[in-house]
Design a protein around this motif. Structure first.
Motif, short mmCIF file in Angstrom:
data_model
loop_
_atom_site.label_atom_id
_atom_site.label_comp_id
_atom_site.label_asym_id
_atom_site.label_seq_id
_atom_site.Cartn_x
_atom_site.Cartn_y
_atom_site.Cartn_z
N ARG A 84 0.83 -1.19 0.00
CA ARG A 84 0.00 0.00 0.00
C ARG A 84 0.87 1.25 0.00
NH1 ARG A 84 -4.62 -1.52 4.56
NH2 ARG A 84 -5.30 -3.48 3.61
N LYS A 85 0.21 2.40 -0.02
CA LYS A 85 0.92 3.68 0.03
C LYS A 85 1.41 3.93 1.44
CE LYS A 85 -1.81 5.80 -3.65
NZ LYS A 85 -2.71 6.94 -4.00
N PRO A 86 2.46 4.76 1.59
CA PRO A 86 2.95 5.05 2.95
C PRO A 86 1.88 5.77 3.78
CG PRO A 86 3.96 6.51 1.35
CD PRO A 86 3.24 5.46 0.58
N PRO A 87 1.86 5.55 5.06
CA PRO A 87 0.81 6.17 5.90
C PRO A 87 0.98 7.68 6.02
CG PRO A 87 2.45 5.08 7.27
CD PRO A 87 2.79 4.72 5.85
N VAL A 88 -0.08 8.33 6.33
CA VAL A 88 -0.07 9.78 6.52
C VAL A 88 0.64 10.10 7.83
CG1 VAL A 88 -1.52 11.83 6.74
CG2 VAL A 88 -2.22 9.96 5.26
N PRO A 89 1.55 11.11 7.84
CA PRO A 89 2.23 11.43 9.11
C PRO A 89 1.25 11.92 10.17
CG PRO A 89 2.71 13.08 7.46
CD PRO A 89 2.01 11.97 6.75
N LEU A 90 1.57 11.61 11.39
CA LEU A 90 0.72 12.00 12.50
C LEU A 90 0.91 13.48 12.84
CD1 LEU A 90 1.32 8.87 14.78
CD2 LEU A 90 -0.58 9.26 13.20
N ARG A 91 -0.04 13.99 13.64
CA ARG A 91 0.05 15.39 14.03
C ARG A 91 1.20 15.63 15.00
NH1 ARG A 91 -5.65 17.42 16.09
NH2 ARG A 91 -4.39 19.35 16.19
N THR A 92 1.58 14.60 15.70
CA THR A 92 2.67 14.74 16.67
C THR A 92 4.05 14.63 16.03
OG1 THR A 92 2.53 12.37 17.13
CG2 THR A 92 1.25 13.86 18.55
N ASP A 93 4.13 14.17 14.78
CA ASP A 93 5.42 14.05 14.09
C ASP A 93 5.85 15.43 13.61
OD1 ASP A 93 5.21 11.40 14.59
OD2 ASP A 93 4.59 10.84 12.53
N HIS A 94 7.14 15.78 13.79
CA HIS A 94 7.69 17.06 13.36
C HIS A 94 8.82 16.80 12.36
CE1 HIS A 94 5.45 19.23 16.44
NE2 HIS A 94 5.82 18.27 17.32
#
Length: 255
Positions: A84-94
């Motif tokens: 699958r496609k790579p996951p969407v980055p989380l809000r906590t990731d900078h």
């Protein structure tokens, strides 16, 4: 009694109703009926679109259910293990911050300018006092094509064609020379030349005598044709006599 008194009658002063003359009947062509019949006949032949006899459709080729629907592509089997496609980055990731390059862009740009080749300005020309600029290379004023290496050199295909033409001309010349050798020219003797000359003169005298015997009045077409024919024969004989008398040596071709 004078007749002028009748024109001065008092009854002539009474206004009378003016009667207009009847109009002549309208022109009707005598071919109107025949033209109308022909027109109707031609129209009857063109009443149908296409040939009058059309093959009837077969009862077996009737419209079936779902025959006009579009066919869908075949179904694919779903595979859960497919990547699958790579996951969407989380809000906590900078994102990674603070990365700097050690490259000195000022010195690099200065070195590129100093060591680089100077850019030449595009050649232009101005044709009006208002300062309208145009490209010089595409204008035809700049000698662009005469500076090419192959300028003035005959193309290879033209040289090849010239050689073929020259070869064909040589073959034709050889063919003509061979025919001239086969058909050599023969010189006629003085006796033959004199005999031909006397025969031509005798023929001219006979034609001239026949011409002199024509009637004075040429009042018909056959007489005119006869006169023209005799004049042409005399002219041709005079030309042949002049040619033989002018040339002492005459050659003829062997057949």
């Amino acid at each position: 009694m004078d007749t002028t008194c009748f024109s001065e009658s008092i009854y002539n002063l009474i206004p009378s109703d003016r009667k207009e003359p009847p109009q002549p009947p309208r022109y009707v062509s005598i071919f109107k009926a025949s033209i109308k019949d022909n027109t109707q006949k031609c129209k009857a032949a063109m009443k149908t679109m296409g040939p009058p006899k059309v093959e009837l459709p077969s009862p077996k080729n009737f419209l079936k259910k779902h025959s006009m629907e579009k066919t869908l592509p075949p179904k694919k089997k779903f595979d859960r293990n497919e990547p699958r496609k790579p996951p969407v980055p989380l809000r906590t990731d900078h994102p990674v911050m603070g990365i700097r390059s050690e490259k000195n862009f000022i010195n690099t740009n200065a070195a590129n300018v100093i060591l680089g080749v100077t850019k030449k300005p595009k050649p232009i020309y101005v044709d009006k006092k208002s300062g309208d600029k145009h490209d010089l290379e595409t204008s035809g004023l700049f000698p662009k094509y005469i500076n090419k290496k192959d300028y003035g050199v005959t193309p290879e295909y033209i040289c090849k064609r010239n050689e073929e033409v020259k070869k064909a001309q040589e073959e034709y010349d050889n063919y003509i020379q061979e025919n001239l050798r086969k058909a050599a020219m023969k010189r006629i003797s003085d006796e033959e030349r004199e005999a031909v000359l006397q025969g031509l003169k005798k023929n001219w005298e006979e034609v001239h005598k026949e011409f002199q015997s024509l009637s004075v009045f040429i009042d018909s077409i056959p007489k005119k044709i006869r006169k023209q024919k005799l004049e042409e024969e005399m002219k041709q004989l005079e030309h042949d006599i002049g040619v033989i008398e002018k040339h002492r040596i005459i050659y003829i071709a062997n057949k």
